[in-house]
Design a protein around this motif. Structure first.
Motif, PDB file in Angstrom:
ATOM      1  N   SER A  12       0.844  -1.191   0.000  1.00 51.77           N
ATOM      2  CA  SER A  12       0.000   0.000   0.000  1.00 51.77           C
ATOM      3  C   SER A  12       0.879   1.241   0.000  1.00 51.77           C
ATOM      4  CB  SER A  12      -0.945   0.004   1.202  1.00 51.77           C
ATOM      5  OG  SER A  12      -0.231   0.220   2.386  1.00 51.77           O
ATOM      6  N   VAL A  13       0.444   2.234  -0.736  1.00 49.24           N
ATOM      7  CA  VAL A  13       1.179   3.501  -0.819  1.00 49.24           C
ATOM      8  C   VAL A  13       0.163   4.629  -0.735  1.00 49.24           C
ATOM      9  CG1 VAL A  13       2.675   4.950  -2.223  1.00 49.24           C
ATOM     10  CG2 VAL A  13       2.959   2.464  -2.295  1.00 49.24           C
ATOM     11  N   ASN A  14       0.375   5.551   0.184  1.00 55.10           N
ATOM     12  CA  ASN A  14      -0.445   6.751   0.262  1.00 55.10           C
ATOM     13  C   ASN A  14       0.448   7.958  -0.010  1.00 55.10           C
ATOM     14  OD1 ASN A  14      -2.695   5.220   1.013  1.00 55.10           O
ATOM     15  ND2 ASN A  14      -2.135   5.327   3.173  1.00 55.10           N
ATOM     16  N   SER A  59      -3.759  10.816  -2.078  1.00 52.61           N
ATOM     17  CA  SER A  59      -4.027   9.584  -2.828  1.00 52.61           C
ATOM     18  C   SER A  59      -3.976   8.410  -1.863  1.00 52.61           C
ATOM     19  CB  SER A  59      -2.975   9.385  -3.924  1.00 52.61           C
ATOM     20  OG  SER A  59      -3.057  10.417  -4.866  1.00 52.61           O
ATOM     21  N   VAL A  60      -4.921   7.501  -1.993  1.00 54.94           N
ATOM     22  CA  VAL A  60      -4.990   6.390  -1.045  1.00 54.94           C
ATOM     23  C   VAL A  60      -5.003   5.043  -1.772  1.00 54.94           C
ATOM     24  CG1 VAL A  60      -6.156   7.688   0.761  1.00 54.94           C
ATOM     25  CG2 VAL A  60      -7.500   6.510  -0.961  1.00 54.94           C
ATOM     26  N   SER A  61      -4.426   4.058  -1.116  1.00 56.16           N
ATOM     27  CA  SER A  61      -4.446   2.694  -1.651  1.00 56.16           C
ATOM     28  C   SER A  61      -5.798   2.051  -1.398  1.00 56.16           C
ATOM     29  CB  SER A  61      -3.370   1.837  -0.964  1.00 56.16           C
ATOM     30  OG  SER A  61      -2.130   2.055  -1.532  1.00 56.16           O
ATOM     31  N   ILE A  62      -6.265   1.321  -2.378  1.00 60.44           N
ATOM     32  CA  ILE A  62      -7.484   0.525  -2.205  1.00 60.44           C
ATOM     33  C   ILE A  62      -7.120  -0.914  -2.542  1.00 60.44           C
ATOM     34  CG2 ILE A  62      -9.824   0.129  -3.039  1.00 60.44           C
ATOM     35  CD1 ILE A  62      -9.722   3.209  -3.784  1.00 60.44           C
ATOM     36  N   GLN A  63      -7.279  -1.783  -1.576  1.00 59.57           N
ATOM     37  CA  GLN A  63      -6.896  -3.173  -1.784  1.00 59.57           C
ATOM     38  C   GLN A  63      -8.025  -3.936  -2.484  1.00 59.57           C
ATOM     39  OE1 GLN A  63      -3.839  -4.181  -1.291  1.00 59.57           O
ATOM     40  NE2 GLN A  63      -3.284  -2.207  -0.421  1.00 59.57           N
ATOM     41  N   SER A  90     -12.936   2.876  -5.867  1.00 58.12           N
ATOM     42  CA  SER A  90     -11.816   3.318  -6.702  1.00 58.12           C
ATOM     43  C   SER A  90     -12.230   4.498  -7.560  1.00 58.12           C
ATOM     44  CB  SER A  90     -11.345   2.166  -7.596  1.00 58.12           C
ATOM     45  OG  SER A  90     -10.868   1.107  -6.818  1.00 58.12           O
ATOM     46  N   HIS A  93     -12.474   7.675  -5.364  1.00 53.29           N
ATOM     47  CA  HIS A  93     -11.202   8.281  -4.954  1.00 53.29           C
ATOM     48  C   HIS A  93     -10.445   8.869  -6.147  1.00 53.29           C
ATOM     49  CE1 HIS A  93     -11.156   7.627  -0.659  1.00 53.29           C
ATOM     50  NE2 HIS A  93     -11.631   6.412  -0.844  1.00 53.29           N
TER      51      HIS A  93
ATOM     52  N   GLN B   3      -6.245   3.673  -7.941  1.00 59.68           N
ATOM     53  CA  GLN B   3      -4.808   3.631  -7.655  1.00 59.68           C
ATOM     54  C   GLN B   3      -4.374   2.174  -7.674  1.00 59.68           C
ATOM     55  OE1 GLN B   3      -2.882   6.139  -4.785  1.00 59.68           O
ATOM     56  NE2 GLN B   3      -2.036   4.366  -3.728  1.00 59.68           N
ATOM     57  N   ASN B 116      -4.141   7.582  -7.655  1.00 66.19           N
ATOM     58  CA  ASN B 116      -5.565   7.668  -8.007  1.00 66.19           C
ATOM     59  C   ASN B 116      -5.778   8.524  -9.251  1.00 66.19           C
ATOM     60  OD1 ASN B 116      -6.035   7.884  -4.536  1.00 66.19           O
ATOM     61  ND2 ASN B 116      -6.829   6.206  -5.751  1.00 66.19           N
ATOM     62  N   ASP B 130       3.984   7.565   1.829  1.00 65.93           N
ATOM     63  CA  ASP B 130       3.896   6.701   3.013  1.00 65.93           C
ATOM     64  C   ASP B 130       3.537   5.306   2.505  1.00 65.93           C
ATOM     65  OD1 ASP B 130       3.138   5.273   5.242  1.00 65.93           O
ATOM     66  OD2 ASP B 130       1.382   6.494   5.670  1.00 65.93           O
ATOM     67  N   GLN B 132       4.142   0.820   2.402  1.00 65.07           N
ATOM     68  CA  GLN B 132       4.571  -0.397   3.085  1.00 65.07           C
ATOM     69  C   GLN B 132       4.261  -1.598   2.208  1.00 65.07           C
ATOM     70  OE1 GLN B 132       2.090  -0.349   6.726  1.00 65.07           O
ATOM     71  NE2 GLN B 132       1.221  -2.247   5.949  1.00 65.07           N
TER      72      GLN B 132
END
Lengths: 150, 139
Positions: A12-14, A59-63, A90, A93, B3, B116, B130, B132
């Motif tokens: 995950s990457v934000n 920007s946010v990760s969506i699994q 998705s 965002h 994203q 995104n 940020d 992981q």
């Protein structure tokens, strides 16, 4: 037919996009290392007031949803719903970040910059997408129907 | 477009080389991806050939740099997660579509991430990464 997944690695990457000048003190931010629990982190802060700079977008990760673990209707149906929710989330965002970036110098609702609160159900995600695409609705921080407030 | 982020095939190969104590280096560098439209991260991407038509930024504060912090963490089992944080400070108006997290030799991209949406940065803007990656036994 082989189903290729890469579940072993969950990444995950934000990313926070901020202005590099302190909004209050009007001076450039400086890099600061700090401890967040046991984790060493880095951020840009104002040397005068400690501000982080105005957030433009996050920007946010969506699994993606986990693959179904059985062939029962309930398993497949749950996977379908999870996939639909993931797609709607998705979409929300992506459009939210685009909207925030296009309006970086304008006043918009903070939720479109931070991504919080984020939709937590399919209904909320549909509602959030519709609201974001409506030029009038997206200006008002009011939600008559949902607790999530999207 | 969502994203997307993934560990690349070449990243896994480099990891296996590390486990075998052969010629390989660990996570050390990071670089921004330049593309005018959103990209989609792919396992087949490489350091030299990022996703879609993206290329590496080579200037303006978005170029290849040593990652500010790389650490270990726990998600499911002790020490199963690597964390990385970095701040890019732009010195010109550019588009940032994503990032590559690379090895110390700067020839392998371990992780590719496409944001995104494209982030148009202006002079002095910052992008704080940020990230992981967890090797998840529970998956």
């Amino acid at each position: 037919m082989a189903v290729q997944t890469r579940n072993l690695f969950v990444t995950s990457v934000n990313a926070d996009h901020r202005e590099g000048i302190c909004e209050k003190c009007k001076i450039p931010l400086v890099k600061e290392f700090y401890m967040d629990g046991k984790r060493k982190r880095v951020r840009m802060v104002c040397p005068e007031c400690g501000g982080l700079g105005r957030l433009i977008s996050r920007s946010v990760s969506i699994q993606p949803p986990s693959p179904p673990q059985c062939v029962k209707f309930s398993c497949l149906f749950k996977f379908t719903l999870d996939t639909l929710f993931c797609a709607l989330l998705s979409s929300y965002h992506s459009r939210r970040v685009s909207y925030a970036e296009k309006n970086r110098h304008k006043e918009i609702l903070e939720r479109y910059r931070t991504g919080n609160p984020s939709p937590t159900s399919i209904i909320e995600a549909i509602h959030a997408n519709i609201k974001l695409s409506c030029p009038v609705c997206r200006k008002y921080n009011v939600n008559l129907f949902l607790n999530g407030g999207n | 477009m969502a994203q997307s982020q993934t560990v690349t095939d070449t990243g896994i190969a480099e990891l296996i080389l590390l486990w075998r104590e052969e010629l390989a280096t660990g996570m050390e560098s990071i670089v921004c991806l330049d593309m005018a439209t959103p990209c989609t991260a792919a396992v087949g991407s490489t350091f030299a050939d990022p996703a879609d038509t993206a290329i590496h930024h080579t200037d303006s504060g978005l170029l290849l740099a040593a990652i500010d912090t790389v650490g270990g963490d726990t998600t499911n089992t002790a020490g199963d997660t690597i964390t990385f944080d970095h701040v890019f400070t732009a010195t010109a108006t550019k588009n940032v579509a994503g990032i590559h997290v690379c090895n110390n030799d700067d020839d392998v991209a371990f992780i590719e991430c496409c944001f995104n949406a494209v982030i148009p940065v202006e002079n002095t803007d910052t992008i704080t990464i940020d990230g992981q990656s967890t090797i998840d036994q529970a998956a």
